[in-house]
Design a protein around this motif. Structure first.
Motif, PDB file in Angstrom:
ATOM      1  N   VAL A   1       4.101  -8.640  12.931  1.00  0.00           N
ATOM      2  CA  VAL A   1       3.901  -7.806  11.754  1.00  0.00           C
ATOM      3  C   VAL A   1       5.194  -7.048  11.458  1.00  0.00           C
ATOM      4  CG1 VAL A   1       2.573  -5.932  10.723  1.00  0.00           C
ATOM      5  CG2 VAL A   1       1.442  -7.561  12.254  1.00  0.00           C
ATOM      6  N   GLU A   2       5.713  -7.246  10.264  1.00  0.00           N
ATOM      7  CA  GLU A   2       6.891  -6.487   9.843  1.00  0.00           C
ATOM      8  C   GLU A   2       6.553  -5.677   8.599  1.00  0.00           C
ATOM      9  OE1 GLU A   2      10.248  -8.808   8.578  1.00  0.00           O
ATOM     10  OE2 GLU A   2       9.024 -10.595   8.254  1.00  0.00           O
ATOM     11  N   ILE A   3       7.198  -4.527   8.471  1.00  0.00           N
ATOM     12  CA  ILE A   3       6.874  -3.568   7.406  1.00  0.00           C
ATOM     13  C   ILE A   3       8.147  -3.173   6.675  1.00  0.00           C
ATOM     14  CG2 ILE A   3       5.967  -1.267   6.912  1.00  0.00           C
ATOM     15  CD1 ILE A   3       4.162  -1.522   9.329  1.00  0.00           C
ATOM     16  N   TYR A   4       8.060  -3.181   5.359  1.00  0.00           N
ATOM     17  CA  TYR A   4       9.146  -2.643   4.545  1.00  0.00           C
ATOM     18  C   TYR A   4       8.755  -1.253   4.070  1.00  0.00           C
ATOM     19  CZ  TYR A   4      12.351  -1.741   0.718  1.00  0.00           C
ATOM     20  OH  TYR A   4      13.283  -1.160  -0.106  1.00  0.00           O
ATOM     21  N   SER A   5       9.640  -0.294   4.238  1.00  0.00           N
ATOM     22  CA  SER A   5       9.427   1.078   3.787  1.00  0.00           C
ATOM     23  C   SER A   5      10.352   1.365   2.615  1.00  0.00           C
ATOM     24  CB  SER A   5       9.701   2.065   4.932  1.00  0.00           C
ATOM     25  OG  SER A   5       9.903   3.377   4.434  1.00  0.00           O
TER      26      SER A   5
ATOM     27  N   GLY B   1       0.816  -1.212   0.000  1.00  0.00           N
ATOM     28  CA  GLY B   1       0.000   0.000   0.000  1.00  0.00           C
ATOM     29  C   GLY B   1       0.849   1.262   0.000  1.00  0.00           C
ATOM     30  N   PHE B   2       0.151   2.394   0.017  1.00  0.00           N
ATOM     31  CA  PHE B   2       0.796   3.705  -0.032  1.00  0.00           C
ATOM     32  C   PHE B   2       0.340   4.529   1.150  1.00  0.00           C
ATOM     33  CE2 PHE B   2       0.625   8.192  -1.561  1.00  0.00           C
ATOM     34  CZ  PHE B   2       1.992   8.395  -1.720  1.00  0.00           C
TER      35      PHE B   2
ATOM     36  N   ASP C   1       5.135   7.364   1.107  1.00  0.00           N
ATOM     37  CA  ASP C   1       5.954   6.158   1.205  1.00  0.00           C
ATOM     38  C   ASP C   1       5.141   4.936   0.787  1.00  0.00           C
ATOM     39  OD1 ASP C   1       8.085   4.549   1.711  1.00  0.00           O
ATOM     40  OD2 ASP C   1       7.984   4.701   3.901  1.00  0.00           O
ATOM     41  N   TYR C   2       5.786   4.072   0.022  1.00  0.00           N
ATOM     42  CA  TYR C   2       5.182   2.788  -0.354  1.00  0.00           C
ATOM     43  C   TYR C   2       5.674   1.734   0.621  1.00  0.00           C
ATOM     44  CZ  TYR C   2       3.960   5.141  -4.688  1.00  0.00           C
ATOM     45  OH  TYR C   2       3.435   6.018  -5.606  1.00  0.00           O
ATOM     46  N   LYS C   3       4.736   0.915   1.125  1.00  0.00           N
ATOM     47  CA  LYS C   3       5.081  -0.029   2.180  1.00  0.00           C
ATOM     48  C   LYS C   3       4.534  -1.419   1.875  1.00  0.00           C
ATOM     49  CE  LYS C   3       5.196   3.523   5.824  1.00  0.00           C
ATOM     50  NZ  LYS C   3       4.644   3.953   7.131  1.00  0.00           N
ATOM     51  N   VAL C   4       5.322  -2.413   2.246  1.00  0.00           N
ATOM     52  CA  VAL C   4       4.906  -3.814   2.191  1.00  0.00           C
ATOM     53  C   VAL C   4       4.633  -4.272   3.613  1.00  0.00           C
ATOM     54  CG1 VAL C   4       5.506  -6.152   1.476  1.00  0.00           C
ATOM     55  CG2 VAL C   4       6.344  -4.191   0.159  1.00  0.00           C
ATOM     56  N   VAL C   5       3.460  -4.843   3.837  1.00  0.00           N
ATOM     57  CA  VAL C   5       3.076  -5.343   5.159  1.00  0.00           C
ATOM     58  C   VAL C   5       3.126  -6.865   5.125  1.00  0.00           C
ATOM     59  CG1 VAL C   5       1.292  -5.411   6.930  1.00  0.00           C
ATOM     60  CG2 VAL C   5       1.571  -3.366   5.515  1.00  0.00           C
ATOM     61  N   ARG C   6       3.761  -7.430   6.103  1.00  0.00           N
ATOM     62  CA  ARG C   6       3.901  -8.896   6.176  1.00  0.00           C
ATOM     63  C   ARG C   6       3.399  -9.366   7.541  1.00  0.00           C
ATOM     64  NH1 ARG C   6       8.456 -12.704   6.747  1.00  0.00           N
ATOM     65  NH2 ARG C   6       8.186 -14.399   5.227  1.00  0.00           N
ATOM     66  N   ILE C   7       2.293 -10.116   7.535  1.00  0.00           N
ATOM     67  CA  ILE C   7       1.688 -10.645   8.758  1.00  0.00           C
ATOM     68  C   ILE C   7       2.133 -12.094   8.895  1.00  0.00           C
ATOM     69  CG2 ILE C   7      -0.468 -10.990  10.011  1.00  0.00           C
ATOM     70  CD1 ILE C   7      -1.754  -8.992   8.027  1.00  0.00           C
TER      71      ILE C   7
ATOM     72  N   PHE D   1      -5.541  -2.293   7.785  1.00  0.00           N
ATOM     73  CA  PHE D   1      -4.304  -2.009   8.494  1.00  0.00           C
ATOM     74  C   PHE D   1      -3.823  -0.636   8.081  1.00  0.00           C
ATOM     75  CE2 PHE D   1       0.357  -1.989   8.871  1.00  0.00           C
ATOM     76  CZ  PHE D   1       0.471  -2.258  10.226  1.00  0.00           C
ATOM     77  N   ASP D   2      -3.784   0.292   9.046  1.00  0.00           N
ATOM     78  CA  ASP D   2      -3.364   1.665   8.792  1.00  0.00           C
ATOM     79  C   ASP D   2      -1.843   1.717   8.674  1.00  0.00           C
ATOM     80  OD1 ASP D   2      -2.539   4.482   9.396  1.00  0.00           O
ATOM     81  OD2 ASP D   2      -4.707   4.757   9.562  1.00  0.00           O
ATOM     82  N   LEU D   3      -1.347   2.159   7.519  1.00  0.00           N
ATOM     83  CA  LEU D   3       0.093   2.177   7.273  1.00  0.00           C
ATOM     84  C   LEU D   3       0.813   3.272   8.049  1.00  0.00           C
ATOM     85  CD1 LEU D   3      -0.037   1.609   3.416  1.00  0.00           C
ATOM     86  CD2 LEU D   3       0.597  -0.066   5.143  1.00  0.00           C
ATOM     87  N   GLY D   4       0.061   4.277   8.499  1.00  0.00           N
ATOM     88  CA  GLY D   4       0.671   5.348   9.280  1.00  0.00           C
ATOM     89  C   GLY D   4       0.674   5.036  10.759  1.00  0.00           C
ATOM     90  N   ASP D   5      -0.505   4.705  11.325  1.00  0.00           N
ATOM     91  CA  ASP D   5      -0.612   4.391  12.746  1.00  0.00           C
ATOM     92  C   ASP D   5      -0.146   2.974  13.070  1.00  0.00           C
ATOM     93  OD1 ASP D   5      -1.683   6.894  12.995  1.00  0.00           O
ATOM     94  OD2 ASP D   5      -3.772   6.202  12.985  1.00  0.00           O
ATOM     95  N   GLU D   6      -0.081   2.126  12.036  1.00  0.00           N
ATOM     96  CA  GLU D   6       0.311   0.729  12.188  1.00  0.00           C
ATOM     97  C   GLU D   6      -0.595   0.009  13.179  1.00  0.00           C
ATOM     98  OE1 GLU D   6       4.496   0.620  12.987  1.00  0.00           O
ATOM     99  OE2 GLU D   6       5.032   1.474  11.037  1.00  0.00           O
TER     100      GLU D   6
END
Length: 443
Positions: free
Chosen positions: A177-181, A147-148, A154-160, A234-239
């Motif tokens: 939960v790990e996130i790639y930025s 997502g964006f 920032d473009y992010k990959v979320v991995r649950i 899943f909120d990419l900002g608030d996580e």
């Protein structure tokens, strides 16, 4: 930048140019190259052109071994013709799958390898390895999304990640939960798993999750609440994970449901089997994001042996339909008013299709290059033809001097009836209407 025009005028002109022109104009001068490849110009160019999205990107998987293919479809109000453009897929592996698309940037995954791909500039980058892998943590199960985040551009990959294969267990553990930025260029483990609903079970067959308003959206059911259907965002900002309730009866726990973005709104593409040969398909749209009462059923229709993929601007519906014999499936454009379908000639395996909004962009232009891995394939001019009378589909090769089956064995011709014993039967007479010499396309 120019001896004849003020810099601000040149900048406004460049913002309105298509990506293909900007790539060429980098050769004009060092100053232009520096400008076009800056993150600020890449972001501002995307903002200027975000309202000009008039294409859909289609993924379809074909062949043995399985290979991903991508095409662009013109998406406008004209229903008389559909223009389709093939895109070269840069990765040679057959095990990549699409996990998300946003602003024309695609994210693909092969086991624990992640790739970001921008077809507009023919560029992709391979992401570093995630923090949690099978090698480091043993048996795991994971669900990914892309997502964006508009707050940080920032473009992010979320991995649950579910350890010890607990994703479908009744005693499911809290996931990691790990996130790639893309901005940071690295993965990091977060505490977002604490907000994950422990009873949530994914119900979208691993299809890409919709990205909208700085969040990614999964569809599923709550095992702790009588298998109640819901959307998990899943909120990419608030996580943080949040539950978005869906209308009663929108879909059943056993239904096949996809999240999508239609007209800038979060949407659900729902399928409920009525009989063995029919599906009740419906599209639900959340008119005001986050407001549960704004869910609206946009349309409902019954469709035989079809999977709902998306909605075109002209009101037609893109549907995956089954084909006779061994040809598997293709995409059709279905008009719900006339109840007529138009086959688009895009073939693939069942449930390998995916349709996403697409726009040209310059994202990744400022990143280092990965090598472009071309697939080796035989280049032949062919056309796909449907025999209306016999209801067959063939691939006509205009360059063949004699007919040849896909497996390389020759066919025989007897009084206009083309036969290949033990493989396929051909019933096409050259010169007669809707009948051609050719061979079946097996995928």
């Amino acid at each position: 930048m120019s001896d004849y025009l003020p810099d601000e005028v040149v900048l406004k002109i460049l913002h309105r140019l298509p990506v293909k022109s900007l790539i060429r104009f980098r050769c004009v001068s060092k100053s232009w190259n520096s400008l076009i490849t800056t993150p600020s110009f890449i972001n501002s160019h995307l903002s200027y052109n975000s309202s000009n999205s008039d294409k859909l990107i289609v993924r379809h998987g074909v062949g043995k071994p399985y290979l991903e293919h991508y095409k662009l479809i013109e998406d406008n109000n004209d229903s008389s013709s559909v223009q389709i453009q093939h895109i070269d897929f840069p990765l040679a592996s057959s095990r990549f799958r699409l996990i998300g698309s946003v602003n024309g940037l695609l994210c693909l995954c092969e086991l624990e390898r992640y790739v970001l791909w921008n077809p507009s500039i023919r560029k992709f980058i391979t992401l570093p390895n995630p923090c949690i892998t099978v090698k480091s943590h043993g048996e795991i199960d994971h669900r990914s999304a892309f997502g964006f985040d508009p707050r940080t551009n920032d473009y992010k990959v979320v991995r649950i990640v579910f350890q010890d294969g607990t994703k479908t267990s009744e005693a499911a553990k809290i996931p990691v939960v790990e996130i790639y930025s893309l901005n940071e260029g690295s993965w990091r483990i977060t505490s977002a798993g604490n907000s994950f609903s422990p009873g949530f079970m994914f119900n979208d067959a691993g299809q890409p999750s919709a990205s909208l308003n700085g969040a990614v959206h999964f569809v599923g059911i709550d095992r702790d609440d009588n298998f109640c259907p819901l959307v998990l965002s899943f909120d990419l900002g608030d996580e943080v994970f949040r539950i978005i309730p869906v209308p009663n009866g929108a879909f059943r726990p056993t239904g096949y449901v996809l999240t999508s973005v239609i007209g800038g709104s979060l949407s659900l593409l729902c399928h409920d089997s009525l009989k063995d040969t029919k599906q009740c398909c419906s599209i639900w749209v959340m008119k005001e994001y986050g407001v549960v009462d704004s869910w609206t059923k946009q349309l409902t229709f019954d469709f035989e042996e079809g999977v709902l993929l998306g909605l075109q601007k002209n009101g037609n519906i893109l549907v995956e339909t089954e084909l006779p014999v061994l040809i598997h499936c293709e995409i059709s454009s279905y008009d719900p008013k006339s109840k007529q379908s138009k086959n688009l000639g895009i073939f693939g395996r069942p449930f390998s299709f995916c349709v996403e909004n697409y726009m040209e962009n310059l994202v990744l232009l400022d990143k280092p290059n990965d090598s472009f891995q071309r697939r080796v394939s035989r280049k032949r001019k062919y056309r796909v033809v449907r025999d209306v009378k016999c209801n067959f589909v063939v691939v006509v090769d205009d360059e063949l001097k004699h007919l040849q089956a896909v497996n390389g064995n020759s066919c025989t011709r007897t009084n206009g009836l083309l036969l290949h014993f033990g493989f396929a039967c051909f019933m096409y007479n050259q010169g007669k209407e809707n009948q051609f010499e050719g061979y079946f396309l097996f995928i």
